[in-house]
Design a protein around this motif. Structure first.
Motif, PDB file in Angstrom:
ATOM      1  N   ALA A 127       0.827  -1.209   0.000  1.00 23.56           N
ATOM      2  CA  ALA A 127       0.000   0.000   0.000  1.00 23.56           C
ATOM      3  C   ALA A 127       0.861   1.259   0.000  1.00 23.56           C
ATOM      4  O   ALA A 127       0.563   2.234  -0.701  1.00 23.56           O
ATOM      5  N   ILE A 128       1.962   1.245   0.759  1.00 22.43           N
ATOM      6  CA  ILE A 128       2.827   2.434   0.794  1.00 22.43           C
ATOM      7  C   ILE A 128       3.557   2.606  -0.534  1.00 22.43           C
ATOM      8  O   ILE A 128       3.706   3.728  -1.031  1.00 22.43           O
ATOM      9  N   ALA A 129       3.997   1.507  -1.135  1.00 20.72           N
ATOM     10  CA  ALA A 129       4.627   1.611  -2.459  1.00 20.72           C
ATOM     11  C   ALA A 129       3.628   2.186  -3.463  1.00 20.72           C
ATOM     12  O   ALA A 129       3.982   3.029  -4.298  1.00 20.72           O
ATOM     13  N   GLY A 130       2.368   1.741  -3.371  1.00 17.66           N
ATOM     14  CA  GLY A 130       1.332   2.285  -4.246  1.00 17.66           C
ATOM     15  C   GLY A 130       1.108   3.770  -3.992  1.00 17.66           C
ATOM     16  O   GLY A 130       0.941   4.554  -4.935  1.00 17.66           O
ATOM     17  N   ALA A 131       1.121   4.163  -2.718  1.00 17.75           N
ATOM     18  CA  ALA A 131       0.942   5.579  -2.375  1.00 17.75           C
ATOM     19  C   ALA A 131       2.118   6.410  -2.905  1.00 17.75           C
ATOM     20  O   ALA A 131       1.928   7.547  -3.372  1.00 17.75           O
ATOM     21  N   MET A 132       3.342   5.852  -2.859  1.00 14.50           N
ATOM     22  CA  MET A 132       4.503   6.581  -3.411  1.00 14.50           C
ATOM     23  C   MET A 132       4.348   6.749  -4.923  1.00 14.50           C
ATOM     24  O   MET A 132       4.594   7.828  -5.466  1.00 14.50           O
ATOM     25  N   GLY A 133       3.949   5.671  -5.610  1.00 14.26           N
ATOM     26  CA  GLY A 133       3.766   5.747  -7.060  1.00 14.26           C
ATOM     27  C   GLY A 133       2.689   6.761  -7.421  1.00 14.26           C
ATOM     28  O   GLY A 133       2.865   7.582  -8.339  1.00 14.26           O
ATOM     29  N   THR A 134       1.582   6.728  -6.669  1.00 19.47           N
ATOM     30  CA  THR A 134       0.485   7.665  -6.940  1.00 19.47           C
ATOM     31  C   THR A 134       0.933   9.103  -6.694  1.00 19.47           C
ATOM     32  O   THR A 134       0.619  10.010  -7.479  1.00 19.47           O
ATOM     33  N   SER A 135       1.699   9.318  -5.630  1.00 14.81           N
ATOM     34  CA  SER A 135       2.190  10.665  -5.315  1.00 14.81           C
ATOM     35  C   SER A 135       3.113  11.185  -6.413  1.00 14.81           C
ATOM     36  O   SER A 135       3.074  12.373  -6.770  1.00 14.81           O
ATOM     37  N   LEU A 136       3.944  10.306  -6.972  1.00 18.73           N
ATOM     38  CA  LEU A 136       4.809  10.717  -8.085  1.00 18.73           C
ATOM     39  C   LEU A 136       3.965  11.143  -9.291  1.00 18.73           C
ATOM     40  O   LEU A 136       4.305  12.108  -9.987  1.00 18.73           O
ATOM     41  N   LEU A 137       2.868  10.434  -9.528  1.00 18.01           N
ATOM     42  CA  LEU A 137       1.985  10.801 -10.644  1.00 18.01           C
ATOM     43  C   LEU A 137       1.315  12.150 -10.383  1.00 18.01           C
ATOM     44  O   LEU A 137       1.146  12.954 -11.306  1.00 18.01           O
ATOM     45  N   VAL A 138       0.964  12.412  -9.121  1.00 13.18           N
ATOM     46  CA  VAL A 138       0.416  13.726  -8.753  1.00 13.18           C
ATOM     47  C   VAL A 138       1.455  14.802  -9.071  1.00 13.18           C
ATOM     48  O   VAL A 138       1.141  15.841  -9.658  1.00 13.18           O
ATOM     49  N   MET A 139       2.704  14.545  -8.715  1.00 13.21           N
ATOM     50  CA  MET A 139       3.785  15.500  -8.982  1.00 13.21           C
ATOM     51  C   MET A 139       3.871  15.805 -10.481  1.00 13.21           C
ATOM     52  O   MET A 139       3.844  16.969 -10.889  1.00 13.21           O
ATOM     53  N   VAL A 140       3.933  14.759 -11.289  1.00 11.58           N
ATOM     54  CA  VAL A 140       4.092  14.965 -12.742  1.00 11.58           C
ATOM     55  C   VAL A 140       2.878  15.700 -13.317  1.00 11.58           C
ATOM     56  O   VAL A 140       3.033  16.593 -14.158  1.00 11.58           O
ATOM     57  N   SER A 141       1.691  15.361 -12.820  1.00 10.51           N
ATOM     58  CA  SER A 141       0.480  16.006 -13.350  1.00 10.51           C
ATOM     59  C   SER A 141       0.430  17.486 -12.994  1.00 10.51           C
ATOM     60  O   SER A 141      -0.316  18.241 -13.609  1.00 10.51           O
ATOM     61  N   GLY A 142       1.238  17.903 -12.011  1.00  9.08           N
ATOM     62  CA  GLY A 142       1.232  19.303 -11.593  1.00  9.08           C
ATOM     63  C   GLY A 142       2.364  20.129 -12.179  1.00  9.08           C
ATOM     64  O   GLY A 142       2.474  21.329 -11.901  1.00  9.08           O
ATOM     65  N   LEU A 143       3.222  19.521 -12.990  1.00  8.27           N
ATOM     66  CA  LEU A 143       4.335  20.267 -13.587  1.00  8.27           C
ATOM     67  C   LEU A 143       3.818  21.180 -14.695  1.00  8.27           C
ATOM     68  O   LEU A 143       2.855  20.857 -15.382  1.00  8.27           O
ATOM     69  N   ALA A 144       4.500  22.314 -14.851  1.00 11.50           N
ATOM     70  CA  ALA A 144       4.168  23.196 -15.977  1.00 11.50           C
ATOM     71  C   ALA A 144       4.352  22.376 -17.256  1.00 11.50           C
ATOM     72  O   ALA A 144       5.297  21.597 -17.374  1.00 11.50           O
ATOM     73  N   LYS A 145       3.418  22.520 -18.161  1.00 11.98           N
ATOM     74  CA  LYS A 145       3.414  21.665 -19.351  1.00 11.98           C
ATOM     75  C   LYS A 145       4.473  22.096 -20.358  1.00 11.98           C
ATOM     76  O   LYS A 145       4.612  23.273 -20.639  1.00 11.98           O
ATOM     77  N   SER A 146       5.167  21.117 -20.887  1.00  9.35           N
ATOM     78  CA  SER A 146       6.078  21.438 -21.981  1.00  9.35           C
ATOM     79  C   SER A 146       5.469  20.923 -23.277  1.00  9.35           C
ATOM     80  O   SER A 146       6.093  20.926 -24.319  1.00  9.35           O
ATOM     81  N   ARG A 147       4.220  20.473 -23.199  1.00  6.43           N
ATOM     82  CA  ARG A 147       3.571  19.914 -24.390  1.00  6.43           C
ATOM     83  C   ARG A 147       2.485  20.850 -24.876  1.00  6.43           C
ATOM     84  O   ARG A 147       1.926  21.628 -24.121  1.00  6.43           O
ATOM     85  N   ASN A 148       2.166  20.737 -26.151  1.00  4.21           N
ATOM     86  CA  ASN A 148       1.069  21.534 -26.697  1.00  4.21           C
ATOM     87  C   ASN A 148      -0.233  20.755 -26.563  1.00  4.21           C
ATOM     88  O   ASN A 148      -0.817  20.317 -27.543  1.00  4.21           O
ATOM     89  N   ASN A 149      -0.671  20.580 -25.323  1.00  3.40           N
ATOM     90  CA  ASN A 149      -1.901  19.827 -25.102  1.00  3.40           C
ATOM     91  C   ASN A 149      -3.116  20.625 -25.575  1.00  3.40           C
ATOM     92  O   ASN A 149      -3.150  21.850 -25.441  1.00  3.40           O
ATOM     93  N   THR A 150      -4.090  19.930 -26.117  1.00  5.98           N
ATOM     94  CA  THR A 150      -5.373  20.564 -26.442  1.00  5.98           C
ATOM     95  C   THR A 150      -6.109  20.853 -25.129  1.00  5.98           C
ATOM     96  O   THR A 150      -5.713  20.362 -24.059  1.00  5.98           O
ATOM     97  N   ASP A 151      -7.176  21.634 -25.210  1.00  9.41           N
ATOM     98  CA  ASP A 151      -7.964  21.939 -24.006  1.00  9.41           C
ATOM     99  C   ASP A 151      -8.523  20.659 -23.400  1.00  9.41           C
ATOM    100  O   ASP A 151      -8.555  20.518 -22.170  1.00  9.41           O
ATOM    101  N   ASP A 152      -8.961  19.734 -24.239  1.00 10.76           N
ATOM    102  CA  ASP A 152      -9.485  18.453 -23.746  1.00 10.76           C
ATOM    103  C   ASP A 152      -8.405  17.682 -22.985  1.00 10.76           C
ATOM    104  O   ASP A 152      -8.662  17.078 -21.939  1.00 10.76           O
ATOM    105  N   GLU A 153      -7.193  17.692 -23.534  1.00 10.59           N
ATOM    106  CA  GLU A 153      -6.086  16.971 -22.886  1.00 10.59           C
ATOM    107  C   GLU A 153      -5.721  17.625 -21.554  1.00 10.59           C
ATOM    108  O   GLU A 153      -5.426  16.939 -20.565  1.00 10.59           O
ATOM    109  N   LYS A 154      -5.736  18.968 -21.530  1.00  6.51           N
ATOM    110  CA  LYS A 154      -5.463  19.673 -20.272  1.00  6.51           C
ATOM    111  C   LYS A 154      -6.509  19.322 -19.225  1.00  6.51           C
ATOM    112  O   LYS A 154      -6.190  19.106 -18.054  1.00  6.51           O
ATOM    113  N   ALA A 155      -7.758  19.259 -19.652  1.00  8.22           N
ATOM    114  CA  ALA A 155      -8.855  18.930 -18.725  1.00  8.22           C
ATOM    115  C   ALA A 155      -8.697  17.496 -18.217  1.00  8.22           C
ATOM    116  O   ALA A 155      -8.906  17.223 -17.026  1.00  8.22           O
ATOM    117  N   ALA A 156      -8.304  16.582 -19.107  1.00 14.90           N
ATOM    118  CA  ALA A 156      -8.121  15.181 -18.708  1.00 14.90           C
ATOM    119  C   ALA A 156      -7.004  15.066 -17.667  1.00 14.90           C
ATOM    120  O   ALA A 156      -7.105  14.309 -16.698  1.00 14.90           O
TER     121      ALA A 156
END
Lengths: 201, 201
Positions: B24-53
């Motif tokens: 469970a803790i390993a899963g929580a660490m993995g999930t937290s890393l995904l939260v981190m990446v999802s919060g980084l300033a985007k270097s991609r040209n995401n569409t509005d739909d992709e940004k919302a997703a």
């Protein structure tokens, strides 16, 4: 640092702690579980040789758990050093040369740390094979979780080696590191597969 | 609890915390890393739909990280309850019947908790696929580590479901749980493979 603080720090947008630190801690958790299983009263009729092998594995695993715990901190420090080097001034040619040298040195550090993590995980998995074969059967699921976490940690560490290697210019170091990385990754996968077979219920 | 205390507790010969908590803790660490990446300033040209997703995935992942953190504690509590039930008196027939009922109830709890862990990991991996596809490319190795840890955590949780299921007598519950476990394990593996392809450097 508490577990809650670690999870918050991983989730924050700050680049450290990142995947390298999470991998080292996952490896330390897997190694600690193997220490636990190796210390359970035996329900098996192990020979004296098998008992000695288990004691030997336990001693090695205790050291590896401590090593992985330190590597979790070292990973953060080495990545902070890379970012500090990138922030060095680049106004003059002298600045630029000094900055390039500093970046190369920091990237080398950020390559060596996950390589050490990979090495520690591979060693833990190899000792874990002994625990899987001769440890108490009632804890087989703990051995399975441990090997799974160590395998994921080894793969994560290898990915971090590879990424930082990409920025390095020292071809001899790059070749030697890539060779060592492949050797450790293959050894870890082979021992993990054997341990998983022994840990099956 | 500090990370150092957690590692010591995993390494101690006491049966809890064990593999379920580590998963469970390993899963929580993995999930937290995904939260981190999802919060980084985007270097991609995401569409509005992709940004919302990506924003949607981030919100879901934040909840899942908290859930997995609670499940780490719940796993220890549920396993302690199983051991307490086994220690109940069995002097009279009445004692024996009460003890059997208590063991069955506790084993059911110790099955539901890792099933919840598996479900949370599978959901995190599914959202992680969005992060791998639309998140900042510079953090691809963090996504790779995260998915690897979540995959190992899901497998570890499934192994714990299976073991505790073995001691249960309620056939309808056993069948329903085994079916749900297979479904979640397959979904997690499929989404993990897709996310790993997107996270490749």
């Amino acid at each position: 640092m508490t577990v809650a603080q670690l999870l918050s720090a991983l989730a924050s947008p700050d680049p450290t702690p990142g995947g390298g630190t999470a991998a080292a801690i996952a490896g330390a958790m897997g190694t600690s579980l193997l220490v636990m299983v190796s210390g359970l009263a035996k329900s098996r009729n192990n020979t004296d040789d098998e008992k000695a092998a288990l004691l030997n594995a336990r001693a090695a695993l205790e050291l590896i758990a401590a090593t992985l715990s330190s590597l979790a901190d070292a990973d953060t420090a080495s990545f902070d050093a890379v970012m500090a080097a990138y922030r060095l001034p680049k106004a003059t040619d002298e600045d630029k040369a000094a900055r390039t040298t500093a970046i190369q040195q920091a990237l080398r550090g950020a390559t060596v740390v996950p390589l050490d993590t990979l090495r520690a995980c591979a060693a833990a998995i190899e000792h874990g094979r002994i625990v899987a074969e001769h440890g108490n059967r009632s804890a087989a699921s703990d051995v399975g979780v441990a090997i799974g976490l160590l395998n994921a940690a080894a793969d994560g560490a290898a990915a971090n080696v590879q990424i930082n290697l990409g920025g390095l210019k020292d071809e001899a170091f790059k070749t030697a590191t890539a060779t060592e990385m492949s050797r450790l990754t293959e050894a870890a996968a082979a021992h993990a597969a054997a341990a998983m077979r022994s840990a099956e219920p």
